[in-house]
Design a protein around this motif. Structure first.
Motif, mmCIF file in Angstrom:
data_model
loop_
_atom_site.group_PDB
_atom_site.id
_atom_site.type_symbol
_atom_site.label_atom_id
_atom_site.label_comp_id
_atom_site.label_asym_id
_atom_site.label_seq_id
_atom_site.Cartn_x
_atom_site.Cartn_y
_atom_site.Cartn_z
ATOM 1 N N TYR A 24 0.822 -1.222 0.000
ATOM 2 C CA TYR A 24 0.000 0.000 0.000
ATOM 3 C C TYR A 24 0.848 1.261 0.000
ATOM 4 O O TYR A 24 0.356 2.339 -0.280
ATOM 5 N N GLN A 60 5.709 -0.935 12.240
ATOM 6 C CA GLN A 60 4.284 -0.747 11.975
ATOM 7 C C GLN A 60 3.416 -1.010 13.225
ATOM 8 O O GLN A 60 3.672 -0.431 14.251
ATOM 9 N N SER A 61 2.475 -1.932 13.141
ATOM 10 C CA SER A 61 1.500 -2.060 14.232
ATOM 11 C C SER A 61 2.071 -2.635 15.524
ATOM 12 O O SER A 61 1.388 -2.608 16.554
ATOM 13 N N LYS A 64 2.001 -0.409 18.457
ATOM 14 C CA LYS A 64 0.775 -0.204 19.238
ATOM 15 C C LYS A 64 0.896 -0.774 20.656
ATOM 16 O O LYS A 64 0.201 -0.336 21.566
ATOM 17 N N PHE A 92 -7.535 -5.282 10.089
ATOM 18 C CA PHE A 92 -6.955 -4.231 10.932
ATOM 19 C C PHE A 92 -7.463 -2.830 10.619
ATOM 20 O O PHE A 92 -7.496 -1.964 11.473
ATOM 21 N N ASN A 111 -6.409 -0.500 13.759
ATOM 22 C CA ASN A 111 -6.002 0.875 13.448
ATOM 23 C C ASN A 111 -6.840 1.911 14.193
ATOM 24 O O ASN A 111 -6.303 2.855 14.774
ATOM 25 N N GLU A 157 2.924 7.197 4.215
ATOM 26 C CA GLU A 157 1.654 6.806 4.861
ATOM 27 C C GLU A 157 0.709 8.005 4.929
ATOM 28 O O GLU A 157 -0.500 7.862 4.765
ATOM 29 N N ASN A 164 -7.105 5.401 6.773
ATOM 30 C CA ASN A 164 -6.961 5.740 8.192
ATOM 31 C C ASN A 164 -7.626 7.071 8.514
ATOM 32 O O ASN A 164 -8.166 7.258 9.612
ATOM 33 N N TYR A 188 0.438 9.064 14.576
ATOM 34 C CA TYR A 188 0.224 7.617 14.403
ATOM 35 C C TYR A 188 1.145 7.045 13.313
ATOM 36 O O TYR A 188 1.762 5.991 13.491
ATOM 37 N N PHE A 189 1.261 7.748 12.181
ATOM 38 C CA PHE A 189 2.094 7.219 11.094
ATOM 39 C C PHE A 189 3.572 7.188 11.476
ATOM 40 O O PHE A 189 4.296 6.280 11.078
ATOM 41 N N CYS A 192 4.202 4.199 13.711
ATOM 42 C CA CYS A 192 4.243 2.974 12.901
ATOM 43 C C CYS A 192 5.544 2.876 12.109
ATOM 44 O O CYS A 192 5.994 1.789 11.769
ATOM 45 N N TYR A 240 -5.349 -9.288 14.742
ATOM 46 C CA TYR A 240 -6.613 -8.917 14.067
ATOM 47 C C TYR A 240 -7.511 -10.140 13.881
ATOM 48 O O TYR A 240 -7.675 -10.919 14.812
ATOM 49 N N GLY A 257 2.956 -6.736 12.743
ATOM 50 C CA GLY A 257 2.943 -5.473 12.001
ATOM 51 C C GLY A 257 2.993 -5.787 10.517
ATOM 52 O O GLY A 257 3.509 -6.840 10.113
ATOM 53 N N VAL A 258 2.473 -4.874 9.722
ATOM 54 C CA VAL A 258 2.375 -5.107 8.294
ATOM 55 C C VAL A 258 3.762 -5.028 7.604
ATOM 56 O O VAL A 258 3.904 -5.403 6.439
HETATM 57 N N1 LIG Z 1 -1.254 -3.763 10.380
HETATM 58 C C1 LIG Z 1 -0.448 -2.739 10.365
HETATM 59 O O1 LIG Z 1 0.732 -2.854 10.649
HETATM 60 C C2 LIG Z 1 -1.058 -1.463 9.877
HETATM 61 C C3 LIG Z 1 -0.223 -0.254 10.156
HETATM 62 C C4 LIG Z 1 -0.247 0.727 9.027
HETATM 63 N N2 LIG Z 1 0.609 1.824 9.357
HETATM 64 C C5 LIG Z 1 -1.640 1.249 8.776
HETATM 65 O O2 LIG Z 1 -2.019 2.150 9.476
HETATM 66 O O3 LIG Z 1 -2.358 0.807 7.924
#
Ligand SMILES: NC(=O)CC[C@H](N)C(=O)O
Length: 307
Positions: A24, A60-61, A64, A92, A111, A157, A164, A188-189, A192, A240, A257-258
């Protein structure tokens, strides 16, 4: 342990089905899916690594877990007015439950929930100040001041923020966010986009493996009750709509995390980080999950019973 990890790396190298790298944003799409790293750190200070364990990746996630810990430290159980603690059973970045549930996200790891957590820890401060605090906390846990944000990933992002941003605006419409949506998203970005390697990540999770204390530092990070609760959220919600499958196969609290990383906690035993960029359909590392499944079988560390 070291022999096992070396053999595991050799075995996993042979697998050709390695999942699909997140695409993405271009920065994640260009990562080589052949990579795999693992680090296992124990409360007594031992650490074992194999494969690409010192290669930086986008956490990434997984971030969190750290922002949740900070938010609980700042506002305690008041956080649960902003975010729930039930698994979502949805992807997510899903928006569907928000409409039926008054804009309150199911849990801090999807998210929407993580965006609500960031809003809660900003407390009127600018993103820069909040990000400074997040980075200091992660560096402290990892015992490594070299950890930084990958600004290119964060900027990308932000550029591709539609999904988001929809979640955030939807929550704001329910009166759930106090700060400006773009400021919350920018924060947030960046959280991540923290770049870490497996060893740094496994070090950072040690407090969750020993009742809230990082014994290698001799510091209590959170209470034993809080560590237990964070672990329970990781078990129920950390992957998730793949959380049930992860519990079934691995049996450890984990957060994915993605970017392809997973932090897993074996309470009383170890903090483990794996990384392989190819993802399964739920956006969790395919080879990383397999590696943790093998490690749990080898060690008998599943919280549901040994061997
Ligand atoms: N699953 C993830 O790691 C998602 C984090 C990614 N930064 C998002 O907001 O889409």
């Amino acid at each position: 342990m070291q022999d096992f990890l070396n053999a595991l790396v050799a075995e996993l190298k042979l697998i050709t089905q390695r999942g699909k790298v997140a695409d993405y944003i271009p920065q994640l799409a260009s990562v080589d899916p052949a990579q795999f790293g693992i680090a296992v750190c124990t409360p007594s200070g031992d650490s074992f690594t194999a494969g690409d364990a010192t290669t930086l990746f986008s956490i990434q996630s997984i971030s969190k877990v750290f922002t949740l810990t900070m938010a609980l430290g700042k506002i305690g159980d008041g956080l649960w007015q902003h975010v729930g603690r039930e698994p979502s059973g949805n992807p997510f970045n899903s928006i569907v439950q928000l409409e039926h549930e008054m804009g309150k996200p199911r849990n801090p790891f999807i998210n929407a929930g993580a965006i609500a957590v960031v809003d809660a820890i900003m407390m009127g401060h600018e993103p820069k100040e909040c990000l400074g605090e997040i980075l200091s906390f992660v560096r402290y846990l990892a015992k490594d001041d070299s950890i930084c944000f990958d600004r290119v990933v964060a900027a990308s992002e932000m550029q591709h923020r539609d999904r988001n941003a929809s979640l955030a605006h939807f929550m704001k419409a329910f009166g759930r966010l106090r700060h400006d949506v773009d400021k919350v998203l920018g924060t947030y970005f960046h959280q991540c986009a923290i770049a870490m390697n497996c060893l740094q990540l496994a070090q950072s999770g040690l407090f969750l493996a020993s009742d809230g204390i990082d014994k290698t530092m001799g510091q209590r990070i959170v209470s034993a009750q809080r560590a237990r609760r964070i672990n329970s959220l990781m078990m129920m919600c950390g992957h998730y709509d793949g959380s049930g499958e992860f519990a079934f196969r691995v049996g450890l609290p984990g957060k994915s995390g993605v970017g392809g990383g997973i932090l897993a906690i074996a309470p009383g035993k170890a903090s483990i980080a794996v990384w392989s960029p190819g993802l399964d359909q739920q956006g969790n590392s395919l080879i990383g999950t397999l590696a943790l499944e093998r490690l749990a079988q080898f060690t008998g560390w599943s919280v549901f019973g040994q061997k």
